[in-house]
Write a protein that holds these residues in place. Structure first.
Motif, PDB file in Angstrom:
ATOM      1  N   THR A  40     -12.700   3.088  41.613  1.00  0.00           N
ATOM      2  CA  THR A  40     -13.715   3.780  40.807  1.00  0.00           C
ATOM      3  C   THR A  40     -13.522   3.502  39.313  1.00  0.00           C
ATOM      4  OG1 THR A  40     -12.302   5.729  40.676  1.00  0.00           O
ATOM      5  CG2 THR A  40     -13.921   5.679  42.460  1.00  0.00           C
ATOM      6  N   SER A 304     -16.083  12.197  35.778  1.00  0.00           N
ATOM      7  CA  SER A 304     -15.874  13.562  36.285  1.00  0.00           C
ATOM      8  C   SER A 304     -16.780  14.580  35.610  1.00  0.00           C
ATOM      9  CB  SER A 304     -14.413  13.976  36.059  1.00  0.00           C
ATOM     10  OG  SER A 304     -13.563  13.072  36.689  1.00  0.00           O
ATOM     11  N   ASP A 325     -20.498   6.473  45.167  1.00  0.00           N
ATOM     12  CA  ASP A 325     -19.443   7.451  44.863  1.00  0.00           C
ATOM     13  C   ASP A 325     -19.828   8.894  45.205  1.00  0.00           C
ATOM     14  OD1 ASP A 325     -17.632   5.572  43.561  1.00  0.00           O
ATOM     15  OD2 ASP A 325     -19.075   5.521  41.914  1.00  0.00           O
ATOM     16  N   ARG A 328     -17.410  11.199  47.134  1.00  0.00           N
ATOM     17  CA  ARG A 328     -16.033  11.494  46.714  1.00  0.00           C
ATOM     18  C   ARG A 328     -16.011  12.076  45.298  1.00  0.00           C
ATOM     19  NH1 ARG A 328     -14.066   5.197  46.536  1.00  0.00           N
ATOM     20  NH2 ARG A 328     -15.690   4.425  45.153  1.00  0.00           N
ATOM     21  N   ASP A 329     -14.874  12.659  44.957  1.00  0.00           N
ATOM     22  CA  ASP A 329     -14.562  13.094  43.594  1.00  0.00           C
ATOM     23  C   ASP A 329     -15.625  14.005  42.974  1.00  0.00           C
ATOM     24  OD1 ASP A 329     -12.374  11.406  43.865  1.00  0.00           O
ATOM     25  OD2 ASP A 329     -13.434   9.692  42.983  1.00  0.00           O
ATOM     26  N   GLN A 331     -17.526  16.528  40.520  1.00  0.00           N
ATOM     27  CA  GLN A 331     -17.472  16.541  39.050  1.00  0.00           C
ATOM     28  C   GLN A 331     -17.220  17.963  38.555  1.00  0.00           C
ATOM     29  OE1 GLN A 331     -21.370  14.654  38.684  1.00  0.00           O
ATOM     30  NE2 GLN A 331     -20.392  12.851  37.802  1.00  0.00           N
TER      31      GLN A 331
END
Ligand code: SF4
Ligand code: SF4
Length: 358
Positions: A40, A304, A325, A328-329, A331
């Motif tokens: 990423t 993020s 994306d 995932r991840d 924010q």
């Protein structure tokens, strides 16, 4: 015979070279997706603006002027080198009207030399056989033209009528992939135009997508029933395009807010003619930092950062990048303008859904 029925077959040599370039680009795109899934840390897609000036003046557009000079070739190359060093996969040249830039071929050549997939968004008015062959030779891989109506009106001159001869030339001479984007929404008089444009694109062997204009103060507004039917029909026609995977556009058409993670400022960058990094064309000013000072930490922060405009966003290219994306991840940071004290603060432009993507 009506002009829009003209179809001229490309020579066998052009068809072969087109096929080979398509296969090479497809392999590079698959590698791009693999790299994006594994890491990423690099930008997937960057829009660069070598020329803010445009030869047209579409009334809905907020992305052009009628006076600015081309960004010098050496400066463009420096910016491309910085982006290549970040690991950027795809660069799309936008404007203004990029074909007004006198050294555009060399800019494209440099993108290819540095290993990045090369795309161009243009209004098409400067295309002729010689220019198309120069773009072939420079190594262009994708070209997109947005067409707003069948016949020019006071809103836009980007019409099938004015551009059809250029589209025929593209079908004859272009070795790169061509996508025709037709438009629906509140600024468009006749929704049937989008269907006619999409059919013509497919007839000439191009891919076809559909964009939506909302010009009512940036509020997401559903298309009418008839427009929605046309939207679905054009989407089905454009089934060779990546956008068929994209539920986002269906939500925009229905006026539904959507839940996604905008990774602009990180996986997607918009570099204006002054070399500043912005979230996107519609959120210029965030973060408004010179590309040369844009660090991996800043990109990580933007990765993020939850964007306040995401639920009502209509910028489809950033959404398509986001697909890689979204899973995932989450924010969890709030937006924070990050312009260093020494650098001039870029003017903040938040324009909602007004659009101007050539
Ligand atoms: S308008 Fe869309 S693409 Fe631009 S920053 Fe907001 S959510 Fe991201
Ligand atoms: S939409 Fe494209 S062609 Fe129209 S004024 Fe804007 S930059 Fe120029």
């Amino acid at each position: 015979m009506a002009e829009e029925t003209v179809v001229v077959r490309a020579s066998a040599k052009t068809r072969l070279r087109r096929r080979l370039r398509f296969l090479r680009t497809r392999v590079r795109e698959l590698k791009m997706i693999g790299k994006a899934l594994v890491s990423t840390k690099h930008p997937i897609l960057v829009h660069v603006i070598p020329m803010r000036q445009c030869n047209l003046a579409c009334t809905y557009c907020n992305e052009f002027d009628d006076f600015s000079k081309p960004v010098p070739q050496e400066e463009m190359k420096k910016r491309l080198d910085l982006l290549a060093d970040m690991g950027t996969s795809i660069i799309t040249i936008s404007g203004g009207e990029p074909l007004m830039h006198p050294e555009l071929d060399e800019v494209i050549r440099h993108m290819r030399r540095r290993g990045m997939i090369a795309g161009l968004i243009t209004n098409g008015f400067y295309l002729n056989r010689e220019r198309i062959e120069r773009l072939n030779e420079a190594g262009l891989e994708h070209l997109q033209i947005s067409i707003d109506n069948v016949v020019p009106d006071e809103v836009s001159k980007k019409s099938l009528k004015t551009l059809d001869g250029r589209l025929v030339m593209l079908s004859q001479y272009a070795e790169f992939q061509v996508n025709i984007n037709s438009v629906l929404g509140s600024g468009v008089k006749d929704p049937e135009d989008a269907l006619k444009i999409a059919h013509r694109a497919v007839q000439l062997g191009f891919t076809s997508t559909v964009g939506i204009i909302h010009d009512n103060n940036g509020q997401l507004k559903p298309l009418g029933q008839h427009e929605q039917e046309i939207f679905e029909e054009v989407m089905a026609l454009g089934k060779r395009s990546f956008s068929r995977f994209n539920e986002f556009q269906h939500n925009v058409a229905r006026g539904k807010e959507h839940n996604w993670r905008c990774r602009s400022g990180s996986r997607y960058l918009y570099i204006c003619e002054d070399g500043l990094v912005h979230w996107c064309s519609q959120q210029r000013g965030y973060p408004g930092i010179p590309l040369a000072q844009y660090t991996p930490e800043m990109r990580l922060r933007e990765y993020s950062t939850q964007k306040f405009c995401a639920a009502r966003c209509t910028v489809s290219c950033v959404q398509q990048v986001g697909i890689l994306d979204n899973w995932r991840d989450p924010q969890n940071l709030k937006p924070m303008p990050m312009t260093p004290p020494a650098a001039p603060q870029a003017e903040l432009v938040q324009i909602g859904q007004v659009r101007g993507d050539s």
